[in-house]
Motif scaffolding. Structure first.
Motif, mmCIF file in Angstrom:
data_model
loop_
_atom_site.group_PDB
_atom_site.id
_atom_site.type_symbol
_atom_site.label_atom_id
_atom_site.label_comp_id
_atom_site.label_asym_id
_atom_site.label_seq_id
_atom_site.Cartn_x
_atom_site.Cartn_y
_atom_site.Cartn_z
ATOM 1 N N SER A 168 1.116 -0.771 0.208
ATOM 2 C CA SER A 168 -0.077 0.021 -0.012
ATOM 3 C C SER A 168 1.121 1.199 -0.157
ATOM 4 O O SER A 168 1.872 0.999 0.315
ATOM 5 C CB SER A 168 -0.945 0.086 1.187
ATOM 6 N N GLU A 169 0.437 2.104 -0.003
ATOM 7 C CA GLU A 169 0.980 3.665 -1.001
ATOM 8 C C GLU A 169 1.193 3.835 0.824
ATOM 9 O O GLU A 169 2.364 4.537 1.245
ATOM 10 C CB GLU A 169 -0.079 4.522 -1.300
ATOM 11 N N ASN A 173 4.758 4.950 2.777
ATOM 12 C CA ASN A 173 5.334 6.121 3.015
ATOM 13 C C ASN A 173 5.957 5.562 4.452
ATOM 14 O O ASN A 173 6.519 7.025 4.425
ATOM 15 C CB ASN A 173 4.248 6.389 2.734
ATOM 16 N N PRO A 191 0.650 2.570 -7.048
ATOM 17 C CA PRO A 191 1.162 3.528 -6.071
ATOM 18 C C PRO A 191 1.180 4.362 -7.373
ATOM 19 O O PRO A 191 2.157 4.269 -7.991
ATOM 20 C CB PRO A 191 2.685 2.513 -5.270
ATOM 21 N N GLU A 192 0.979 5.582 -6.724
ATOM 22 C CA GLU A 192 1.257 6.905 -7.681
ATOM 23 C C GLU A 192 2.520 7.270 -7.252
ATOM 24 O O GLU A 192 3.404 6.358 -6.655
ATOM 25 C CB GLU A 192 0.684 7.921 -7.056
ATOM 26 N N TYR A 195 4.650 7.754 -5.035
ATOM 27 C CA TYR A 195 5.275 6.663 -3.471
ATOM 28 C C TYR A 195 6.119 5.748 -4.161
ATOM 29 O O TYR A 195 7.124 4.961 -4.037
ATOM 30 C CB TYR A 195 3.914 5.689 -3.328
#
Length: 218
Positions: A168-169, A173, A191-192, A195
């Protein structure tokens, strides 16, 4: 030299995200509500408080979010009990490799202790882990780095000697904020870019982690 590997659970070790999404749809339908897949993806990796906030924002304050989450977990538990816990491809092979090569291992997840212990036992992978740290054992959830820093403390390794595996983002992070190398293995949501830049690598599956470690620690 990587000495310890820190595992997220849902979406990383356990192929649970799709089942969880179906659980939300099942439970919310009883209230004549629905949840889109895009909205569900915004919940991934979030601590319980963040889930509460998103629910109140979308559905209003009148719904008992704790009960909804409890009912979703009951739905998942029943699915796992009847169908078995769906493990991600390459997980068992990676865990066996880590144990045979004396890596320290720990689960660091936003899920609560009772759920984590049950799932890990049902999946018959508890013997591969040195420890675990769960969402009810930290004061701040991901993307705060607390869970990963406490994981390092439990294993008695420095963040520089650890590797986080996350889907997950918010988990990526959190590892980045902890200054721990993180490999992203996306599940339902890729992820974007911001990230992706936080990761050491993005991989398709857990098989590739074993190959990476073999190469890295020659």
């Amino acid at each position: 030299m990587i000495k310890a590997v820190i595992f997220d659970m849902d979406g990383l070790m356990i192929d649970s995200e799709r089942v969880t999404f179906e659980g939300y749809q099942h439970v919310l339908a009883k209230e004549n509500l629905t949840m889109s897949e895009e909205k569900y993806k915004t919940l991934l990796g979030k601590p319980v408080k963040a889930v509460h906030d998103l629910f109140k924002e979308d559905y209003g304050p009148q719904y008992d979010v704790d009960q909804i989450i409890k009912d979703v977990h009951a739905y998942i538990a029943k699915r796992f009990e009847t169908e078995g816990v769906p493990l991600k491809p390459g997980l068992v092979e990676l865990l066996k490799y880590l144990k045979e090569n004396n890596y320290k291992t720990i689960i660091a997840t936003s899920s609560h202790r009772n759920r984590v212990d049950l799932i890990v036992k049902q999946a018959q992978i508890d013997q591969y882990f040195d420890d675990s740290i769960c969402g009810d054992e930290v004061t701040k959830g991901k993307p705060n780095p607390e869970v990963f820093l406490k994981a390092c403390q439990k294993l008695q390794v420095s963040p520089q000697d650890a590797l986080v595996l996350e889907d997950s983002e918010s988990g990526i992070n959190a590892a980045y904020n902890a200054e721990i190398k993180v490999i992203g293995i996306p599940d339902m949501k890729y992820p974007e870019e911001k990230y992706v830049k936080m990761t050491y690598k993005i991989m398709d599956n857990l098989f590739q982690v074993k190959d990476f470690l073999e190469e890295n620690n020659k």
